[in-house]
Design an enzyme around this catalytic site. Structure first.
Site, PDB file in Angstrom:
ATOM      1  N   HIS A  99     -40.843 -10.069   0.263  1.00  0.00           N
ATOM      2  CA  HIS A  99     -40.291 -11.238  -0.121  1.00  0.00           C
ATOM      3  C   HIS A  99     -39.528 -12.001   1.119  1.00  0.00           C
ATOM      4  O   HIS A  99     -38.545 -11.378   1.662  1.00  0.00           O
ATOM      5  CB  HIS A  99     -39.318 -11.193  -1.295  1.00  0.00           C
ATOM      6  CG  HIS A  99     -39.142 -12.651  -2.039  1.00  0.00           C
ATOM      7  ND1 HIS A  99     -38.596 -13.678  -1.596  1.00  0.00           N
ATOM      8  CD2 HIS A  99     -39.591 -12.914  -3.375  1.00  0.00           C
ATOM      9  CE1 HIS A  99     -38.705 -14.593  -2.411  1.00  0.00           C
ATOM     10  NE2 HIS A  99     -39.275 -14.115  -3.566  1.00  0.00           N
TER      11      HIS A  99
ATOM     12  N   ASP B 289     -41.407 -10.138  -8.576  1.00  0.00           N
ATOM     13  CA  ASP B 289     -42.651 -11.008  -9.644  1.00  0.00           C
ATOM     14  C   ASP B 289     -43.595  -9.874  -9.737  1.00  0.00           C
ATOM     15  O   ASP B 289     -43.986  -9.971 -11.121  1.00  0.00           O
ATOM     16  CB  ASP B 289     -43.269 -11.717  -8.624  1.00  0.00           C
ATOM     17  CG  ASP B 289     -42.255 -12.998  -8.260  1.00  0.00           C
ATOM     18  OD1 ASP B 289     -41.516 -13.406  -9.306  1.00  0.00           O
ATOM     19  OD2 ASP B 289     -42.075 -13.341  -7.330  1.00  0.00           O
TER      20      ASP B 289
END
Length: 433
Positions: free
Chosen positions: A321, A377
């Site tokens: 990320h 996610d």
């Protein structure tokens, strides 16, 4: 105030650029001017024009485009706060409905406020015939995203306020928060009904009419017919959705604000966010991750796949990320939920493959040095799988969890001066003289 002292070697002039909490204003940079010919014209021999400096930042890697009071993220220390509340505190003490109110309206709700919004959303969730017909026209195995856009367009066409937005001389929502709030509630309701209708269409089951006493999560699962089959689903999503409620200016939230800056309605703005969210470098990475897990097939095939990724023969979607330089604070909270549903997770072959990848990657120097771990996610999606949702519907359902947060930013923009978002470019090809 702290400042930068900038010496322009072209002119010999010195400029003081104020620094406010680590930020400088692009307009202050633009004040650094130079009288010279327009670049590329007439071999640099044209008339002299005063030109301010511009900033080139491809992909907005280091540029803030808004000031906001909604969500704070510190990717170096692993901190997320919604309206000044730490995400750990919110996760352990509240449910998603509370956080939705906090993000959109700036405070935790009373029961009366919850009931009012529930009734408004439930009313909006009753789909007009045009919406049902549009969804029914698609094959049951159609890709979910195009069906969502078509259905939301049908909802927009049936909404008188939305339709009137393009025919008013004065802005309909800018500075008109009561009108905006009603539109926010309807937009969220439209999206919930759209997702439930698509789910029912794909699975050939009956759509259940929404009930005004249910929360957003409760009504979504009720309309789908899931709540009767899985009593754990609402409890799980009420916590999981807190972690996805907002993540400040993501690509999809920026898309919502970009559309909103034209004074468009919130339904249109949310459609922009949905389209953005389905891209492979955004929410669409989840689809690719699941496809990769299915391709790997078994945990024993993981080492060969990982070695292929390291040699550039594949890509590991759902890992890493760009915001976090340390552990994403949402991961430990997702792990708490995963422990609750351990039996269901252990029974799923795709999740067993993913856990094998995570175990292998956590010890491999290539991944450790790059801080590449399964992101929040992807990890959260395993809970949807454990609850029985097909991968095809996960991004759609996740988009609903993110919708109120994106609309909180849209609402915030309505209290600020109107400004059409129109980025600049640096032209690099030859010019005709």
């Amino acid at each position: 105030m702290a400042h930068l002292e900038v010496l322009d070697s072209r002119t010999g002039k010195t400029y003081d650029i104020p620094v406010d909490d680590g930020y400088i204003l692009a307009s202050d940079i633009a004040n650094i001017g130079f009288d010279g010919p327009v670049s590329g014209l007439n071999g640099g021999k044209g008339p002299k024009i005063s030109q301010g400096l511009r900033i080139l930042d491809v992909g907005y890697q280091n540029t803030a485009c808004v000031e906001s009071k909604i969500t704070f993220i510190d990717g170096y220390r692993g901190i997320i706060q919604y309206r000044g509340f730490d995400i750990n505190q919110l996760f352990h003490n509240y449910v998603y409905e509370d956080i939705m109110h906090l993000l959109v309206w700036g405070h935790l709700p009373t029961q009366a406020e919850k009931d009012h919004v529930r009734a408004g959303m439930a009313y909006a969730m009753n789909p007009p015939k045009i919406v049902v017909d549009v969804i029914s026209a698609f094959p049951r195995d159609a890709e979910t995203m195009p069906v969502m856009i078509a259905a939301m367009s049908a909802f927009a066409a049936a909404d008188e306020v939305v339709c009137a937005t393009r025919h008013r001389q004065k802005p309909v929502f800018q500075g008109q928060l009561q009108v905006a709030d009603e539109a926010i509630v309807r937009t969220i309701g439209y999206l919930a009904a759209t997702i439930a209708l698509i789910y029912c269409h794909k699975n050939n089951r009956e759509f259940k009419q929404p009930e005004p006493g249910r929360s957003l999560v409760g009504n979504l699962l009720w309309m789908m017919g899931v709540s009767e089959e899985n009593s754990k689903a609402e409890e799980c999503l009420n916590k999981l959705w807190i972690l996805y409620a907002d993540h400040e200016i993501t690509n999809s939230t920026a898309a919502v604000l970009h559309v909103g800056s034209t004074l468009a309605d919130p339904v249109s703005a949310v459609m922009g966010g949905i389209i953005s969210g389905y891209g492979p470098l955004h929410g669409g990475a989840i689809d690719l991750a699941y496809e990769a897990l299915a391709m790997i097939g078994k945990p024993e095939h993981v080492p060969a796949f990982i070695e292929g990724v390291k040699r550039g023969k594949g890509r590991l979607f759902g890992y890493g990320h760009r915001i976090y330089k340390t552990r994403d604070p949402r991961l430990s909270l997702i792990e708490e939920l995963m422990e609750t549903y351990k039996e269901e997770l252990d029974a799923n072959p795709l999740i067993r493959v993913s856990l094998a990848i995570d175990k292998y990657a956590s010890k491999d120097p290539y991944f450790v040095e790059r801080n590449l771990k399964a992101n929040a996610d992807l990890m959260g999606c395993f809970l949807y799988t454990a609850l029985g949702f097909d991968p095809d519907m996960i991004i759609a359902i996740t988009s609903l969890s993110r919708c109120p947060g994106a609309l909180a930013h849209w609402r915030e923009s309505l209290t600020q001066p109107m400004k059409l978002w129109r980025p600049l470019q640096k032209y690099v090809a030859p010019l005709a003289n």
